[in-house]
Design a protein around this motif. Structure first.
Motif, PDB file in Angstrom:
ATOM      1  N   ILE A 178     -24.789  63.010  87.710  1.00 39.42           N
ATOM      2  CA  ILE A 178     -25.286  63.925  86.682  1.00 39.42           C
ATOM      3  C   ILE A 178     -26.785  63.748  86.537  1.00 39.42           C
ATOM      4  N   GLU A 179     -27.505  64.851  86.574  1.00 32.23           N
ATOM      5  CA  GLU A 179     -28.956  64.787  86.399  1.00 32.23           C
ATOM      6  C   GLU A 179     -29.343  64.592  84.940  1.00 32.23           C
ATOM      7  N   ASP A 180     -28.682  65.333  84.044  1.00 29.78           N
ATOM      8  CA  ASP A 180     -29.085  65.332  82.642  1.00 29.78           C
ATOM      9  C   ASP A 180     -27.836  65.349  81.765  1.00 29.78           C
ATOM     10  N   THR A 181     -27.527  64.224  81.150  1.00 31.39           N
ATOM     11  CA  THR A 181     -26.315  64.150  80.330  1.00 31.39           C
ATOM     12  C   THR A 181     -26.428  64.983  79.056  1.00 31.39           C
ATOM     13  N   SER A 182     -27.651  65.290  78.618  1.00 30.01           N
ATOM     14  CA  SER A 182     -27.817  66.041  77.373  1.00 30.01           C
ATOM     15  C   SER A 182     -27.365  67.485  77.499  1.00 30.01           C
TER      16      SER A 182
END
Length: 342
Positions: free
Chosen positions: A8-12
């Motif tokens: 995952i690049e960006d969990t947000s």
């Protein structure tokens, strides 16, 4: 069947990307979202695939987030379809991994404690085959998991509209405008805000069926949710009320792309540009032409854009296109003119 582990690049943004319910489907990506091009994965990395394979079904996909150099499971698709090349169900959604929303689980943050031993290297994925010692413990854990699921399926998201808003057309419009601004600025946290905009827009169209705005915002919400047919009905009603509105034309064009009618969408984006003069519509027109495989028309469209810096910011390199005609994934341009009523 192997397990596919995806970084995952960006969990947000998990609830707006990998774990977003788009008309009953979720879409994941096995390459960086900042990369261009259609190719996402080498399917021959799976034992049962060859260089001729284009699709593999029945794959368990685990999404891993990085913390302090280690990777931990954040969620999974129990039964997914993995494609070599990208799928683009809309202008603003892409992925080469697709799963039925009923087979999706997102772990709440406190429960993301199970470490996965992976070495991604330069890739954003790793294939774990059945003969790998990591395979059975990972599969057994997923099958036995009985904890909470933080994934928000559309049908199970309860949204209530405040009584003051529900009875007041202007209040409905104010709320729709706020939620649309949140969406355009990537401020939405999850599907609840888009579903709220859908319900507020529906109520607005009931309170004042002679105004285009309620239908317009309803079409916008439906476009984001993948409810294309409902969105098309709404945008057609809006166009009957305001047939020359460029932003409504562009909304219909977005929906046409989701229906697979890229050429008709490109022509409608062009009409919006002629009506309004905003070059963002040209950018969208060019992208729609690329969806249809007509790179020559896309190039002609991009060359009409006077702001060359805007092209570069959106990932458009005309010289590179002239040499190789790659698919350019347009990013970085303002959506306010396209999606926001002025």
């Amino acid at each position: 069947m192997a397990v596919l582990v995806v970084k995952i690049e960006d969990t947000s943004t998990l609830l707006m990307n990998e774990f977003f319910d788009y008309d009953g489907w979720c879409y994941g990506l096995t390459r960086s979202r900042m990369q261009n091009g259609d190719r996402c994965i080498n399917l021959e990395d799976f034992y049962e695939c060859t260089v001729r394979s284009e699709t593999l079904k029945g794959v368990t996909v685990v999404f891993a987030e990085e913390r302090d150099g280690q990777y931990y499971a954040a969620g999974w698709y129990r039964d997914a379809e993995v494609r070599r090349d990208i799928m683009r169900p809309s202008l603003f959604l892409e992925g080469n991994v697709r799963a039925d929303a009923r087979n999706v689980c997102l772990l709440p943050e406190p429960e993301r404690r199970s470490r996965i031993h992976v070495q991604f290297g330069q890739k954003y994925y790793e294939v774990i085959e059945e003969d790998d010692s990591r395979y059975h413990p990972l599969v057994d854990w997923i099958q036995k998991y009985g904890g909470k699921n933080a994934f928000l399926r559309y049908d199970f998201v309860d949204i209530s509209i405040d009584r003051r808003i529900r009875k007041d057309y202007d209040a409905c419009m104010e709320r729709c405008a706020y939620l649309a601004e949140q969406m355009m600025s990537d401020g939405c946290q999850d599907i609840r805000e888009i579903k709220e905009m859908e319900l507020c827009a529906q109520q607005a169209s009931v309170l004042n069926g002679k105004a285009a705005d309620g239908y317009y915002y309803l079409a916008m919400a439906c476009h984001q949710l993948g409810k294309v047919k409902t969105g098309m009905k709404a945008v057609e009603k809006a166009l009957k009320l305001e047939p020359e509105a460029a932003d409504i034309m562009a909304m219909k064009a977005n929906l046409l792309v989701s229906m697979g009618h890229g050429e008709a969408a490109a022509e409608l984006f062009h009409r919006a540009w002629l009506e309004d003069g905003d070059e963002d519509y040209l950018l969208l027109e060019g992208r729609a032409w690329m969806f249809t495989g007509k790179a020559d028309k896309a190039m002609a469209c991009f060359k009409q854009i006077s702001n060359k810096d805007a092209l570069l910011e959106a990932g458009i390199n005309l010289k590179d296109m002239e040499r190789r005609w790659p698919f350019i994934n347009v990013r970085g341009f303002s959506l306010k003119k396209i999606f926001g009523k002025s």
